[in-house]
Design a protein around this motif. Structure first.
Motif, PDB file in Angstrom:
ATOM      1  N   VAL A 147       1.173  -1.348   0.301  1.00 55.58           N
ATOM      2  CA  VAL A 147      -0.010   0.393   0.947  1.00 55.58           C
ATOM      3  C   VAL A 147       0.899   1.239   0.036  1.00 55.58           C
ATOM      4  O   VAL A 147       2.147   1.117   0.428  1.00 55.58           O
ATOM      5  N   LEU A 148       0.401   2.670  -0.769  1.00 53.93           N
ATOM      6  CA  LEU A 148       0.992   3.522  -0.523  1.00 53.93           C
ATOM      7  C   LEU A 148       0.376   4.241   0.758  1.00 53.93           C
ATOM      8  O   LEU A 148      -0.697   4.242   1.014  1.00 53.93           O
ATOM      9  N   LEU A 149       1.885   5.334   1.693  1.00 55.56           N
ATOM     10  CA  LEU A 149       0.956   5.249   2.243  1.00 55.56           C
ATOM     11  C   LEU A 149       2.039   7.853   2.376  1.00 55.56           C
ATOM     12  O   LEU A 149       2.956   7.454   1.844  1.00 55.56           O
ATOM     13  N   LEU A 150       1.215   8.366   2.427  1.00 51.92           N
ATOM     14  CA  LEU A 150       1.778   9.512   2.088  1.00 51.92           C
ATOM     15  C   LEU A 150       1.803  10.610   3.362  1.00 51.92           C
ATOM     16  O   LEU A 150       1.129  10.293   4.296  1.00 51.92           O
ATOM     17  N   ALA A 151       3.562  10.260   3.411  1.00 53.56           N
ATOM     18  CA  ALA A 151       3.846  11.613   5.045  1.00 53.56           C
ATOM     19  C   ALA A 151       2.922  12.280   5.440  1.00 53.56           C
ATOM     20  O   ALA A 151       3.246  12.846   6.561  1.00 53.56           O
ATOM     21  N   SER A 152       2.595  12.883   4.443  1.00 59.10           N
ATOM     22  CA  SER A 152       2.338  14.066   4.626  1.00 59.10           C
ATOM     23  C   SER A 152       1.104  14.726   4.846  1.00 59.10           C
ATOM     24  O   SER A 152       0.266  15.470   5.490  1.00 59.10           O
ATOM     25  N   VAL A 153       0.030  13.738   4.997  1.00 65.02           N
ATOM     26  CA  VAL A 153      -1.340  14.000   5.476  1.00 65.02           C
ATOM     27  C   VAL A 153      -1.277  12.489   6.843  1.00 65.02           C
ATOM     28  O   VAL A 153      -2.447  12.483   7.073  1.00 65.02           O
ATOM     29  N   LEU A 154       0.112  12.486   6.731  1.00 68.91           N
ATOM     30  CA  LEU A 154      -0.146  11.531   8.302  1.00 68.91           C
ATOM     31  C   LEU A 154       0.623  12.045   9.627  1.00 68.91           C
ATOM     32  O   LEU A 154       1.460  12.672   9.487  1.00 68.91           O
ATOM     33  N   SER A 155       0.398  11.788  10.934  1.00 67.09           N
ATOM     34  CA  SER A 155       1.485  12.073  11.170  1.00 67.09           C
ATOM     35  C   SER A 155       2.129  11.107  11.910  1.00 67.09           C
ATOM     36  O   SER A 155       2.192   9.561  10.902  1.00 67.09           O
ATOM     37  N   ASP A 156       2.886  11.243  12.848  1.00 68.34           N
ATOM     38  CA  ASP A 156       4.060  10.164  13.171  1.00 68.34           C
ATOM     39  C   ASP A 156       3.606   8.873  13.990  1.00 68.34           C
ATOM     40  O   ASP A 156       4.182   7.667  13.535  1.00 68.34           O
ATOM     41  N   ASP A 181      11.652  16.471   6.043  1.00 73.10           N
ATOM     42  CA  ASP A 181      11.668  16.607   7.428  1.00 73.10           C
ATOM     43  C   ASP A 181      10.586  15.392   7.439  1.00 73.10           C
ATOM     44  O   ASP A 181      10.645  13.940   7.880  1.00 73.10           O
ATOM     45  N   GLU A 182       9.936  15.009   5.837  1.00 72.49           N
ATOM     46  CA  GLU A 182       9.567  13.256   5.622  1.00 72.49           C
ATOM     47  C   GLU A 182      10.053  12.514   5.746  1.00 72.49           C
ATOM     48  O   GLU A 182       9.337  11.633   6.572  1.00 72.49           O
ATOM     49  N   LEU A 183      11.068  12.334   5.407  1.00 73.19           N
ATOM     50  CA  LEU A 183      11.716  11.394   5.113  1.00 73.19           C
ATOM     51  C   LEU A 183      12.497  11.147   6.194  1.00 73.19           C
ATOM     52  O   LEU A 183      11.847   9.398   6.313  1.00 73.19           O
ATOM     53  N   THR A 184      13.057  11.919   7.314  1.00 72.71           N
ATOM     54  CA  THR A 184      13.535  11.555   8.377  1.00 72.71           C
ATOM     55  C   THR A 184      12.428  11.034   9.500  1.00 72.71           C
ATOM     56  O   THR A 184      12.396  10.144   9.846  1.00 72.71           O
ATOM     57  N   THR A 185      10.889  11.604   9.271  1.00 73.77           N
ATOM     58  CA  THR A 185       9.930  11.382  10.102  1.00 73.77           C
ATOM     59  C   THR A 185       9.500   9.148   9.753  1.00 73.77           C
ATOM     60  O   THR A 185       8.590   8.536  10.748  1.00 73.77           O
ATOM     61  N   SER A 186       9.546   9.677   8.783  1.00 77.61           N
ATOM     62  CA  SER A 186       9.719   8.096   7.517  1.00 77.61           C
ATOM     63  C   SER A 186      10.483   7.010   8.185  1.00 77.61           C
ATOM     64  O   SER A 186       9.833   6.786   8.472  1.00 77.61           O
ATOM     65  N   ARG A 188      12.191   6.630  11.403  1.00 74.71           N
ATOM     66  CA  ARG A 188      11.809   6.803  12.209  1.00 74.71           C
ATOM     67  C   ARG A 188      10.171   5.513  12.451  1.00 74.71           C
ATOM     68  O   ARG A 188      10.301   5.030  12.999  1.00 74.71           O
ATOM     69  N   ALA A 189       9.457   6.001  11.578  1.00 76.43           N
ATOM     70  CA  ALA A 189       8.391   5.433  12.051  1.00 76.43           C
ATOM     71  C   ALA A 189       8.437   3.784  11.316  1.00 76.43           C
ATOM     72  O   ALA A 189       7.206   2.912  11.544  1.00 76.43           O
ATOM     73  N   GLY A 190       9.868   3.317  10.756  1.00 76.05           N
ATOM     74  CA  GLY A 190      10.040   2.198  10.456  1.00 76.05           C
ATOM     75  C   GLY A 190       9.682   1.884   9.167  1.00 76.05           C
ATOM     76  O   GLY A 190       9.639   0.585   8.063  1.00 76.05           O
ATOM     77  N   ALA A 191       9.438   3.146   8.061  1.00 75.72           N
ATOM     78  CA  ALA A 191       9.825   2.781   6.938  1.00 75.72           C
ATOM     79  C   ALA A 191      11.467   2.037   6.315  1.00 75.72           C
ATOM     80  O   ALA A 191      12.578   2.529   6.423  1.00 75.72           O
ATOM     81  N   THR A 192      10.590   1.038   5.587  1.00 75.94           N
ATOM     82  CA  THR A 192      11.731   0.601   4.576  1.00 75.94           C
ATOM     83  C   THR A 192      12.236   0.822   3.346  1.00 75.94           C
ATOM     84  O   THR A 192      12.230   0.552   2.458  1.00 75.94           O
ATOM     85  N   LEU A 193      11.243   1.063   3.007  1.00 71.58           N
ATOM     86  CA  LEU A 193      11.111   1.537   1.138  1.00 71.58           C
ATOM     87  C   LEU A 193      10.155   2.953   0.693  1.00 71.58           C
ATOM     88  O   LEU A 193       8.837   3.606   1.190  1.00 71.58           O
ATOM     89  N   LEU A 194      10.609   3.728   0.255  1.00 70.93           N
ATOM     90  CA  LEU A 194      10.281   5.125   0.280  1.00 70.93           C
ATOM     91  C   LEU A 194      10.422   5.462  -0.685  1.00 70.93           C
ATOM     92  O   LEU A 194      11.216   5.321  -2.119  1.00 70.93           O
ATOM     93  N   GLY A 195       9.197   6.554  -1.017  1.00 72.28           N
ATOM     94  CA  GLY A 195       8.491   6.602  -2.575  1.00 72.28           C
ATOM     95  C   GLY A 195       8.614   8.320  -2.877  1.00 72.28           C
ATOM     96  O   GLY A 195       8.891   9.669  -2.032  1.00 72.28           O
ATOM     97  N   LEU A 196      10.215   8.784  -3.058  1.00 68.29           N
ATOM     98  CA  LEU A 196      10.402  10.232  -2.597  1.00 68.29           C
ATOM     99  C   LEU A 196      10.153  11.026  -3.743  1.00 68.29           C
ATOM    100  O   LEU A 196      10.465  11.196  -5.215  1.00 68.29           O
ATOM    101  N   ASN A 197       9.023  11.821  -3.446  1.00 69.35           N
ATOM    102  CA  ASN A 197       8.077  12.276  -5.045  1.00 69.35           C
ATOM    103  C   ASN A 197       8.808  13.576  -5.671  1.00 69.35           C
ATOM    104  O   ASN A 197       8.883  14.540  -4.221  1.00 69.35           O
ATOM    105  N   ASN A 198       8.535  14.071  -6.494  1.00 68.61           N
ATOM    106  CA  ASN A 198       8.591  15.491  -7.388  1.00 68.61           C
ATOM    107  C   ASN A 198       7.595  15.750  -7.525  1.00 68.61           C
ATOM    108  O   ASN A 198       7.921  17.708  -7.695  1.00 68.61           O
ATOM    109  N   ARG A 199       6.219  15.188  -7.404  1.00 73.68           N
ATOM    110  CA  ARG A 199       5.584  16.572  -6.504  1.00 73.68           C
ATOM    111  C   ARG A 199       5.125  16.941  -5.618  1.00 73.68           C
ATOM    112  O   ARG A 199       5.047  16.003  -4.839  1.00 73.68           O
ATOM    113  N   ASP A 200       4.919  18.507  -5.347  1.00 71.47           N
ATOM    114  CA  ASP A 200       4.821  17.890  -4.825  1.00 71.47           C
ATOM    115  C   ASP A 200       2.716  18.773  -3.529  1.00 71.47           C
ATOM    116  O   ASP A 200       2.534  19.075  -4.076  1.00 71.47           O
TER     117      ASP A 200
END
Length: 272
Positions: A147-156, A181-186, A188-200
């Motif tokens: 599943v896709l999780l968006l760090a921008s719409v979820l709390s830590d 900041d979103e990368l660091t938060t993710s 810390r939350a245990g993410a092992t698969l990161l999508g680096l989105n060029n679209r803000d």
């Protein structure tokens, strides 16, 4: 970067609509009934393995997106997950197919009869605005690999909880981030698969340098996926010189007269 009020309002409207729909779903199919439909749990990691298969060189995996590339107001016609697009992506060598399931704004296909079985076709993560555990269970019932999780719409706390719940059901989480900041938060939350989105998602503007800025911050054992604004072999050739593991693209295929050939060409550029 300053937030675009209209874009921020649209993003809020999407999450509000998802929350309302989820509550309606819970009334029709309570979570206990949904859990009764769960198939035997498979170990998590299928999506990550698919995207990292064959390393090096990088990026080795291409995750092709199925269904609408933009919000409904910017789209022409919907594309079903059961359409020939899926066969074209598989023919072109996609490591995974990202299935859009958000129905109200992105023309997502809410019935995933076409979700592939593990080991026979590309892995299938579901692309939605996940804000509730109910959606995680629903994805597992549908046969998704992630599943896709968006760090921008979820709390830590929400992010950590959803990642944990997904893993318990055998799902990988592609956690989408746009800044440090979103990368660091993710992480810390245990993410092992990161999508680096060029679209803000706060402005809906695309900066093709975003992924390049964030890639050096991704730890070696975390899978990095570059997203959005990638459509040219030169883009992928440039990523080849980074620690990027995979790319996620969609619009370039959906506007192509021969998606399979376009995908094969871009994959070849990515692998060198």
């Amino acid at each position: 970067m300053p937030t675009n009020p209209a874009a921020a309002g649209f993003l809020q409207r999407i999450t509000d609509d998802r929350r309302r729909r989820i509550e309606e779903l819970k009334q029709r199919v309570p979570v206990w009934e949904l859990r009764a439909r769960l198939p035997a749990t498979r170990p998590a990691g299928r999506l990550e393995r698919a995207l990292r298969a064959g390393l090096p060189p990088s990026p080795s995996g291409c995750c092709a997106r199925s269904s609408a590339p933009r919000p409904r107001r910017e789209c022409s016609s919907p594309t079903s997950t059961r359409s020939p697009w899926r066969a074209s992506y598989q023919e072109g060598g996609a490591a995974a197919i990202s299935v859009v399931t958000e129905p109200d704004h992105f023309q997502g296909d809410v019935g995933l009869d076409g979700c592939p079985a593990a080991g026979r076709e590309p892995a299938a993560p579901l692309k939605d605005f996940v804000i509730d555990s109910y959606q995680i269970v629903d994805a597992a019932v549908r046969g998704a690999d992630g599943v896709l999780l968006l760090a921008s719409v979820l709390s830590d706390v929400q992010l950590q909880r959803l990642i944990t719940e997904a893993r318990l059901l055998g799902l990988d989480c592609l956690v989408e981030v746009h800044d440090a900041d979103e990368l660091t938060t993710s992480l810390r939350a245990g993410a092992t698969l990161l999508g680096l989105n060029n679209r803000d998602l706060r402005t809906f503007e695309v900066d093709p340098e975003t992924a390049f800025r964030l890639l050096p911050r991704v730890p070696p054992l975390v899978t990095a996926v570059a997203e959005s604004g990638l459509s040219d072999p030169k883009d992928l050739a440039r990523l080849r010189g980074t620690r990027c593991d995979a790319v996620l693209m969609g619009e370039v295929f959906m506007t192509s007269p021969d998606p399979a050939r376009t995908l094969a060409t871009l994959s070849a550029a990515a692998r060198g």
